[in-house]
Design a protein around this motif. Sequence first.
Motif, PDB file in Angstrom:
ATOM      1  N   HIS A  59       0.823  -1.204   0.000  1.00 14.06           N
ATOM      2  CA  HIS A  59       0.000   0.000   0.000  1.00 14.06           C
ATOM      3  C   HIS A  59       0.861   1.259   0.000  1.00 14.06           C
ATOM      4  CE1 HIS A  59      -3.686  -2.314   1.793  1.00 14.06           C
ATOM      5  NE2 HIS A  59      -3.533  -2.508   0.502  1.00 14.06           N
ATOM      6  N   LYS A  61       3.686   1.560  -1.406  1.00 16.75           N
ATOM      7  CA  LYS A  61       4.200   1.685  -2.780  1.00 16.75           C
ATOM      8  C   LYS A  61       3.119   2.207  -3.721  1.00 16.75           C
ATOM      9  CE  LYS A  61       7.226   0.771  -6.117  1.00 16.75           C
ATOM     10  NZ  LYS A  61       8.554   1.403  -6.214  1.00 16.75           N
ATOM     11  N   ALA A  62       1.921   1.634  -3.629  1.00 15.69           N
ATOM     12  CA  ALA A  62       0.852   1.971  -4.575  1.00 15.69           C
ATOM     13  C   ALA A  62       0.170   3.295  -4.248  1.00 15.69           C
ATOM     14  CB  ALA A  62      -0.173   0.845  -4.611  1.00 15.69           C
ATOM     15  N   TRP A  63      -0.080   3.542  -2.955  1.00 14.22           N
ATOM     16  CA  TRP A  63      -0.844   4.720  -2.566  1.00 14.22           C
ATOM     17  C   TRP A  63       0.020   5.955  -2.375  1.00 14.22           C
ATOM     18  CZ3 TRP A  63      -4.111   2.121   1.906  1.00 14.22           C
ATOM     19  CH2 TRP A  63      -4.965   1.175   1.341  1.00 14.22           C
ATOM     20  N   ASN A  65       3.394   6.062  -3.371  1.00 12.25           N
ATOM     21  CA  ASN A  65       4.533   6.046  -4.297  1.00 12.25           C
ATOM     22  C   ASN A  65       5.862   6.066  -3.543  1.00 12.25           C
ATOM     23  OD1 ASN A  65       5.604   5.867  -6.884  1.00 12.25           O
ATOM     24  ND2 ASN A  65       5.834   8.085  -7.066  1.00 12.25           N
ATOM     25  N   SER A  67       9.440   5.321  -2.348  1.00 13.19           N
ATOM     26  CA  SER A  67      10.618   4.817  -3.064  1.00 13.19           C
ATOM     27  C   SER A  67      11.837   4.672  -2.162  1.00 13.19           C
ATOM     28  CB  SER A  67      10.962   5.732  -4.242  1.00 13.19           C
ATOM     29  OG  SER A  67      11.212   7.054  -3.786  1.00 13.19           O
ATOM     30  N   ASN A 397      10.025  -3.716  -6.176  1.00 11.56           N
ATOM     31  CA  ASN A 397      10.577  -3.260  -7.452  1.00 11.56           C
ATOM     32  C   ASN A 397      11.101  -4.445  -8.247  1.00 11.56           C
ATOM     33  OD1 ASN A 397      11.290  -0.624  -8.931  1.00 11.56           O
ATOM     34  ND2 ASN A 397      13.159  -1.830  -9.136  1.00 11.56           N
ATOM     35  N   MET A 436      -1.240  -4.416  -9.083  1.00 10.86           N
ATOM     36  CA  MET A 436      -0.041  -3.892  -8.429  1.00 10.86           C
ATOM     37  C   MET A 436       1.168  -3.847  -9.356  1.00 10.86           C
ATOM     38  SD  MET A 436       0.027  -2.748  -5.339  1.00 10.86           S
ATOM     39  CE  MET A 436       1.796  -2.899  -5.082  1.00 10.86           C
ATOM     40  N   HIS A 439       2.977  -0.696 -10.474  1.00  8.69           N
ATOM     41  CA  HIS A 439       3.697  -0.014  -9.399  1.00  8.69           C
ATOM     42  C   HIS A 439       5.024  -0.693  -9.082  1.00  8.69           C
ATOM     43  CE1 HIS A 439       0.091   2.364  -8.575  1.00  8.69           C
ATOM     44  NE2 HIS A 439      -0.599   1.247  -8.601  1.00  8.69           N
ATOM     45  N   LEU A 440       5.159  -1.949  -9.492  1.00  8.26           N
ATOM     46  CA  LEU A 440       6.372  -2.712  -9.183  1.00  8.26           C
ATOM     47  C   LEU A 440       7.350  -2.766 -10.344  1.00  8.26           C
ATOM     48  CD1 LEU A 440       4.697  -5.791  -7.405  1.00  8.26           C
ATOM     49  CD2 LEU A 440       5.419  -3.604  -6.411  1.00  8.26           C
ATOM     50  N   PRO A 442       8.595  -0.466 -13.066  1.00 10.22           N
ATOM     51  CA  PRO A 442       8.488   0.956 -13.419  1.00 10.22           C
ATOM     52  C   PRO A 442       8.545   1.259 -14.910  1.00 10.22           C
ATOM     53  CG  PRO A 442      10.643   0.461 -12.466  1.00 10.22           C
ATOM     54  CD  PRO A 442       9.804  -0.754 -12.271  1.00 10.22           C
ATOM     55  N   LYS A 453      -4.020  -1.464 -14.369  1.00  7.34           N
ATOM     56  CA  LYS A 453      -4.555  -0.645 -13.282  1.00  7.34           C
ATOM     57  C   LYS A 453      -6.079  -0.696 -13.208  1.00  7.34           C
ATOM     58  CE  LYS A 453      -0.673   2.584 -12.906  1.00  7.34           C
ATOM     59  NZ  LYS A 453      -0.205   3.982 -13.063  1.00  7.34           N
TER      60      LYS A 453
END
Length: 637
Positions: A59, A61-63, A65, A67, A397, A436, A439-440, A442, A453
């Motif tokens: 979450h 990572k997705a919500w 961002n 890094s 990632n 997901m 988001h993983l 790039p 998405k």
Amino acid sequence: MSKITRRNFINGSLVLAGSSLLPFGCSNDAIIDSAETANYPPALTGLRGSHKGSNTHAHAKAWQNKSDWGETNALQEEYDLVVVGGGISGLSAAYFYQQKHGVDKKILILENHDDFGGHARRNEHTVDGDTRLTFGGSQTIQNPESYSDVSIKLLDDLGIDLERFKSAYDFNFYKKHNLKALTYFNKKTFSEDKVVMHPYSNYPYFIEGIDLSELSVEEAAEQAPLSQKGKAQLLRILKGGLHAIDVPKNDLAEYIATHSYFDYLKNTLGVDDPAVLEMARNSCADNHGAGTDVLSIEEAMDSGVIGFSPSAMQDFMAADNLDADQEKHSNLYGEEQYIHHFPDGNSTIARMLVKKMIPKVGKGENAEEILLSKFNYEQLDKDSNIVRLRLNSTVINVEHDGDPLDSNSVSVSYINDDKAYRVKSKAVVMACYNMMIPHLVPDLPEEQAAAMKRLVKIPLMYTSVGLKNWKAIKDIGMGIAMCPGNMHQVVYMDFPVNMGGYQYTKSPEAPCVIQMVSCPFGGTVGDPPVEQFKQGRYKMLNLKFEDYEQEIREHLTGMLPTDSFDFDRDVESITVNRWAHGYAHGGVALFDPELSDLAIIGRKPFGRITIANIDSATSSYANIAIDQAWRAVNELK
């Protein structure tokens, strides 16, 4: 604080008797440390499924961002394949890769939960030394006659004999104990607690061997705790059906595929009573995820909703109203028996896949032999393993080392115990929640990322309850209960299967497990399914264990006879399997019908990365997970 919480729960997890780690049927009065219990996830109770912490990093990572994960530890581990996701699809991908490229190929499977199998989760409840098995998600090998050659061969490789279920499933159990399908109306929604020996909907047809009702539709409508207007309208639905739709016979198939079930109720049958519409809205339970207000008439019929009997559907198809290509109706109206259940559901498939690749994890050489095998989770990630399964590891990632079209390796970063790690692999199969993946990964192509998405999943909850006895269930005559006013829309005795030395509960005085199914969705009639899923997911994840326990207490106490059921005395354990992202949603006729096409775009191979999981075919059956794994492995360079 309730007695069960005071007696058994510490921080939402049950402290189990030592017998849970002994062979089934043995007992031990010692109490083991909760930390030791955590090393054997199937025996954990309380909030499970997508348990606390399992989605925290995903979450972020997705919500958000996120890094910056701190210093990344570059491990001196290199693999031929990394699989992201340890569900049936991910485990199948690892198995297929070894079959194709050799059993010496090194594989790492990364799974964000503390147990493998994805939704094919095993639940164990130990009651007075008697361990009861059940499932926490994926439950059945459904319609195996439709399986691909690939899926059938895998089942055969795992030692699964489909013919065995014909003798393992006790068809006479329900009749022997006079257990039937009924409906429970709760006081909160319908002004009184009342049980009527009629299911109203046809959902219970999925339970093989159960009798639906001895009441006529007139008696069933009259006994419902509704106003006189509501009773009259309910009867109108029960006596309705395709014959009530005034369109030419040749146009009927297209009409039911393109028109709303709720419009049929309101406009064709003139139903407007709120309580009756609430019953109808909840009558398909977990088949589509949202309420029946967003389904076409055809989809509603396939789901077993109020007002369309299987006999009416069979007559409809037999009358050649549908040609062969249009007969896409589910097992509800087909001939295939719904009996292919292991005592722990499709967890047996996942466990056998793990056993094949990591032989030292437990005893047993086929699907029946491992049913009573207590897996040693410490064997999953040994340095000496050719295949390693790393739990509690959230991938953050996945990136090619160089040009994706010309790269020979992929770097995979993940979080374990709040620390970042990186490994390298020659190839990667993404067998995780497809939404997901953008988001993983790039540098995923823009069109592919946009398609992924859109691929949402349905929130689901399978709650298993360990009971010291089921005398109250026998007294009420409940095989399965439809519960339109409760969080859990369905309650039933677990499937009566005897297999591999495991014996289903024999008498009402013996311990058992019951299943309570919840498909949470939004409260606004007509909201698109995706919005209903979002609202249901939010509510589900924001409840604490004590909230669920209180709901279950009120539900069972209101439904079962008070002279033979006492919650504090009779309930031994509760496992709430919450799946924020459960069944794959392929859209419905009236909303997002293009999702299946988007899944095809989303699953395209990208360099040395390929895509598996049920999302990539927007279907939630075990064979789909297997077939998508096969495709993904064969797409690798």
